[in-house]
Design an enzyme around this catalytic site. Structure first.
Site, PDB file in Angstrom:
ATOM      1  N   GLY A 187     -14.832 -18.284   5.838  1.00 58.29           N
ATOM      2  CA  GLY A 187     -16.171 -17.790   5.504  1.00 58.29           C
ATOM      3  C   GLY A 187     -16.590 -18.033   4.075  1.00 58.29           C
TER       4      GLY A 187
ATOM      5  N   GLU B 195      -4.525  -1.811   8.590  1.00 59.51           N
ATOM      6  CA  GLU B 195      -4.185  -0.814   7.574  1.00 59.51           C
ATOM      7  C   GLU B 195      -4.726   0.578   7.903  1.00 59.51           C
ATOM      8  OE1 GLU B 195      -6.104  -2.942   4.367  1.00 59.51           O
ATOM      9  OE2 GLU B 195      -7.392  -1.226   3.997  1.00 59.51           O
TER      10      GLU B 195
ATOM     11  N   HIS C 248      -3.672 -17.323  -1.302  1.00 62.31           N
ATOM     12  CA  HIS C 248      -3.314 -16.420  -2.399  1.00 62.31           C
ATOM     13  C   HIS C 248      -2.743 -17.183  -3.578  1.00 62.31           C
ATOM     14  CE1 HIS C 248      -3.176 -14.023   1.308  1.00 62.31           C
ATOM     15  NE2 HIS C 248      -3.793 -13.150   0.554  1.00 62.31           N
TER      16      HIS C 248
ATOM     17  N   ARG D 293      -7.021  -3.210 -11.382  1.00 63.57           N
ATOM     18  CA  ARG D 293      -8.043  -3.501 -10.387  1.00 63.57           C
ATOM     19  C   ARG D 293      -8.532  -2.212  -9.725  1.00 63.57           C
ATOM     20  NH1 ARG D 293     -10.565  -7.167  -6.942  1.00 63.57           N
ATOM     21  NH2 ARG D 293     -10.838  -6.010  -5.026  1.00 63.57           N
TER      22      ARG D 293
ATOM     23  N   LYS E   5       0.807  -1.213   0.000  1.00 60.51           N
ATOM     24  CA  LYS E   5       0.000   0.000   0.000  1.00 60.51           C
ATOM     25  C   LYS E   5       0.839   1.262   0.000  1.00 60.51           C
ATOM     26  CE  LYS E   5      -4.027  -1.983   2.012  1.00 60.51           C
ATOM     27  NZ  LYS E   5      -5.306  -1.491   1.493  1.00 60.51           N
TER      28      LYS E   5
HETATM   29  N1  GLN Z   1     -15.199 -13.791   5.805  1.00 60.86           N
HETATM   30  C1  GLN Z   1     -14.499 -13.214   4.713  1.00 60.86           C
HETATM   31  C2  GLN Z   1     -14.237 -14.268   3.649  1.00 60.86           C
HETATM   32  O1  GLN Z   1     -14.039 -15.365   3.968  1.00 60.86           O
HETATM   33  C3  GLN Z   1     -13.194 -12.617   5.155  1.00 60.86           C
HETATM   34  C4  GLN Z   1     -12.450 -11.998   4.012  1.00 60.86           C
HETATM   35  C5  GLN Z   1     -11.225 -11.203   4.423  1.00 60.86           C
HETATM   36  O2  GLN Z   1     -10.750 -11.299   5.516  1.00 60.86           O
HETATM   37  N2  GLN Z   1     -10.660 -10.445   3.534  1.00 60.86           N
HETATM   38  O3  GLN Z   1     -14.193 -13.994   2.488  1.00 60.86           O
END
Ligand code: GLN
Ligand code: ZN
Length: 722
Positions: A400, A573, A662, A483, A77
């Site tokens: 999640g 951040e 990632h 993006r 960033k």
């Molecule tokens: N609960 C969100 C997900 O699983 C969390 C995303 C995140 O921390 N950037 O996508």
């Protein structure tokens, strides 16, 4: 007179442009000299697949590189913005040489069109300060003397071609600078002034005030200084102490936010200052580059007209500057109509019932100590929670989201277009959710999630359901490369008209006997990823969001949810640029989290999630959040960041990520067990949960299925060992 910048266009990123300009091209990109090809530029920006020879200019190639391609430079960033730059990568014996004439070419291009411009460069000290050293134990600033000749070469040629002024950005001047950096600034600008004395430099600072660097900045032999008076308005009172031969560029139009300026109020401030300083010395400008705000408000046909009348995007901000300039040069009468419109917008914003909700004010005023604390300490809660959930050792879960496949996104846009009815869309989402739940049961995860298929984005989804937020249709802001994001506009008092997630949680829980974790985004993250109103303190806006989320938490609990995760992905951040301001931020951020999460009974387990890897300097705040379980990103750091939790004696439960989401790579069982063994060396067994680094929305099911199956297998191995 109007100053027009040039060299402010970029194919990808201006810091990368600077690396290219000075020929700071890491060896793997195989460049030796001469103009850097565009293919090399994009290989540095985005990586290149298995054809490094195409990005080089004909040098011998090792089979190894041809097979593996090259990775992109790291990205991080830009100061406290959401813009990401490509991190320059330098070695101890780095050489610099001119790799691109972009500033010169773009100056000439504008000149050919009849415009005399002021080229903009990222300054040498900021460039080195943002760089990363490939070799241990050396400070990139020590390369300054090798770097300066390339800057001087560019500046000399600009001067030769008729440039009178250049703008050199040194935003590092708003950071806490050590003596080495201060001396580097002094040295750099003394050398430049000596080498190109005819060129006038407007040294630009932004995103904060000069603070303790004021003395250093004022001593630099430059012709002008740009100050950010939006972020650091107190600087306006200190201007008379500036050397009389220095031109001043006053950054008065907010380049970081989308609110319309109150022009009359600005004129009230500016007129006396300019009268004192002398008109010839002063320029007025946006506080920083307009990269951080959307382009044109005129495109927003869907916004409520009243809300729209409070906003200004880049085009409107430049119009505001023009109006201010005209008022200062020719008197307010010359721009009466524009000033009146500005006055009206300001008055409507102060008084509008859309913004001010007495009920919200009353609730905020009624916050008491008890609302910020769970009723029992963690150890007591943990006992009742263990009894309630009866989970195995090392419980497994996910963060999640499950893959947001093209299919899911197509259904969403079909629904938005009206091509899919509400019922059909809901049915579609239910099917996705049901499949995800069944699959999680089959592979043996302990705590399930519904998968977040109904969410477009973790902040937007909530913003759209909360009072006080508006959404643009074209308010795109660059996050990196190609993006862009469209941040919500937090314009008014926040409240939650009705439950936002309860139905989806209920549906998902109805499909299984295993615990279904409910999923919310936390107040600090919602705040940090929005354009926030500037008429109240950020902490105050955050508190309002926290109360709205608290309502949702209460409704989830009442519906039977035993585990509620509140994501604070953006907490870190939001840290201010200066350390001296950290604690105040952390205090209100932690308070907001506690406010939204503390209204539950002991047996309700609060989870939180943070996807980054630096906790050392904020571990106290993490501890103070007092979540029962926190999941964090650790797989790439090989669990080293757990040291912070160990040294702090963090008492609550932790899920250190064992799967780097990632990367498309599927980690195998041994790899995850090895990571977990490292975690066990730092945490007690009863603390450890097993989960990926973050949500899985960007991954494919083909990657997620085997990876999570391996994760469950790793948990079983660990249980057998323990
Ligand atoms: N609960 C969100 C997900 O699983 C969390 C995303 C995140 O921390 N950037 O996508
Ligand atoms: Zn995350």
């Amino acid at each position: 007179m109007t100053v027009i910048p040039s060299n402010d266009f970029s194919f990808y990123d201006q810091v990368l442009d600077t690396s290219i300009m000075v020929g700071a091209i890491p060896q793997i990109y195989r460049w030796n000299s001469g103009p850097v090809p565009l293919a090399t530029y994009f290989a540095m920006a985005r990586g290149a697949q298995g054809k490094a020879h195409e990005v080089s200019c004909g040098h011998a190639l090792h089979g190894h590189d041809a097979a593996h391609g090259v990775p992109a430079l790291e990205m991080t960033k830009w100061f406290d913005t959401n813009y990401h730059y490509m991190v320059p990568e330098l070695t101890k014996d780095q050489q610099f040489t001119l790799g691109s004439r972009k500033p010169i070419e773009e100056y000439e291009e504008a000149k050919a069109l009849g415009y005399q411009t002021r080229p903009v460069l990222v300054g040498p000290v900021t460039f080195l300060k943002l760089a990363k050293s490939k070799d241990a134990g050396f400070n990139p600033l020590s390369l300054l003397d090798r770097l300066l000749p390339v800057y001087i070469e560019v500046l000399r040629e600009l001067a030769y071609r008729g440039v009178e002024w250049v703008q050199i950005d040194e935003p590092c001047l708003v950071l806490d600078l050590d003596i080495v950096a201060q001396q580097a600034l002094h040295h750099a600008y003394t050398e430049i002034a000596r080498a190109v004395p005819q060129l006038k430099i407007m040294l630009a600072t932004y995103f904060g005030g000069l603070g303790a660097n004021r003395h250093t900045a004022l001593a630099l032999p430059v012709a002008g200084l740009h100050l950010d008076l939006v972020r650091a308005p107190e600087q306006i009172d200190e201007l008379s102490g500036f050397p009389g031969d220095r031109a001043l560029s006053l950054g008065i139009i907010d380049g970081r936010n989308i609110w319309r300026a109150d022009l009359s109020r600005l004129l009230d401030q500016l007129e006396p200052v300019i009268a004192k300083l002398g008109e010839h010395r002063v320029q007025i400008a946006p506080s920083c580059s307009l990269l951080h705000v959307p382009i044109d408000l005129a495109l927003e046909t869907g916004l409520e007209p009243e809300i729209k009348s409070w906003l200004a995007f880049s085009v409107q901000k430049l119009e505001e500057l023009t109006t201010l300039g005209a008022a200062l040069a020719r008197g307010r009468g010359a721009v009466e109509v524009s000033l009146k419109a500005s006055d009206q917008a300001a008055a409507s914003r102060r008084a509008s019932p859309r913004i001010h909700d007495a009920k919200v004010a009353a609730r905020v005023a009624g916050i008491d100590e008890a609302m910020r604390f769970r009723s029992s300490i963690f150890a007591e809660r943990a006992t009742v929670q263990r009894e309630r959930f009866n989970l195995p050792a090392f419980p497994t879960t996910t963060i999640g989201s499950f893959p947001q496949t093209a299919d899911v996104r197509n259904a969403r846009s079909a629904h938005a277009r009206g091509a899919l009815t509400d019922e059909a869309y809901k049915l579609y989402l239910q099917n996705q959710t049901a499949r995800a739940v069944r699959w999680q049961e089959n592979i043996g995860l302990d705590v399930l999630v519904h998968g977040e298929f109904e969410r477009n984005d973790m902040v937007q989804y909530f913003g759209e359901q909360l009072a006080g937020f508006a959404f643009t249709s074209h308010g795109w802001v660059q996050s990196y490369g190609s993006r862009y994001v469209r941040p919500p506009v937090l314009f008014g008092d926040v409240s939650r008209p009705k439950p936002m997630t309860v139905e989806w949680w209920q549906y998902a829980q109805s499909l299984t006997k295993k615990p279904m974790k409910a999923m919310l985004t936390g107040p600090v993250t919602i705040l940090n990823w929005s354009f926030v109103r500037d008429d109240i303190a950020r902490s105050e806006a955050c508190r309002q969001i926290a109360l709205a989320i608290r309502d949702e938490v209460a409704d989830l609990e009442a519906a039977g949810a035993g585990m509620i995760q509140i994501d604070e992905a953006a907490l870190r951040e939001g840290l201010p640029l200066r350390k001296s301001e950290w604690q105040a931020y952390l205090d209100w951020a932690v308070e907001a989290f506690r406010l939204c999460s503390s209204g539950v009974r002991d047996e309700t387990q609060i989870h939180t999630h943070m996807c980054y890897s630096e906790f050392n300097d904020i571990i106290g705040a993490i501890g103070a959040m007092d979540a029962d379980v926190i999941s964090i990103e650790t797989s790439r750091s090989k669990m080293e960041l757990l040291d912070a939790f160990r040294d702090y004696r963090y008492p609550n439960e932790i899920g250190p990520g064992v799967y780097d989401i990632h990367s498309p790579r599927v980690p195998d069982i041994e790899e995850m067990t090895a990571l977990l063994k490292l975690a066990r060396m730092r945490l007690s067994d009863t603390q450890i949960w097993i989960n990926p680094d973050c949500g899985l929305k960007t991954r494919k099911w083909e990657e997620v299925r085997p990876a999570l199956a391996n994760m469950v297998a790793a948990a079983r191995e660990l249980r057998a060992l323990a």
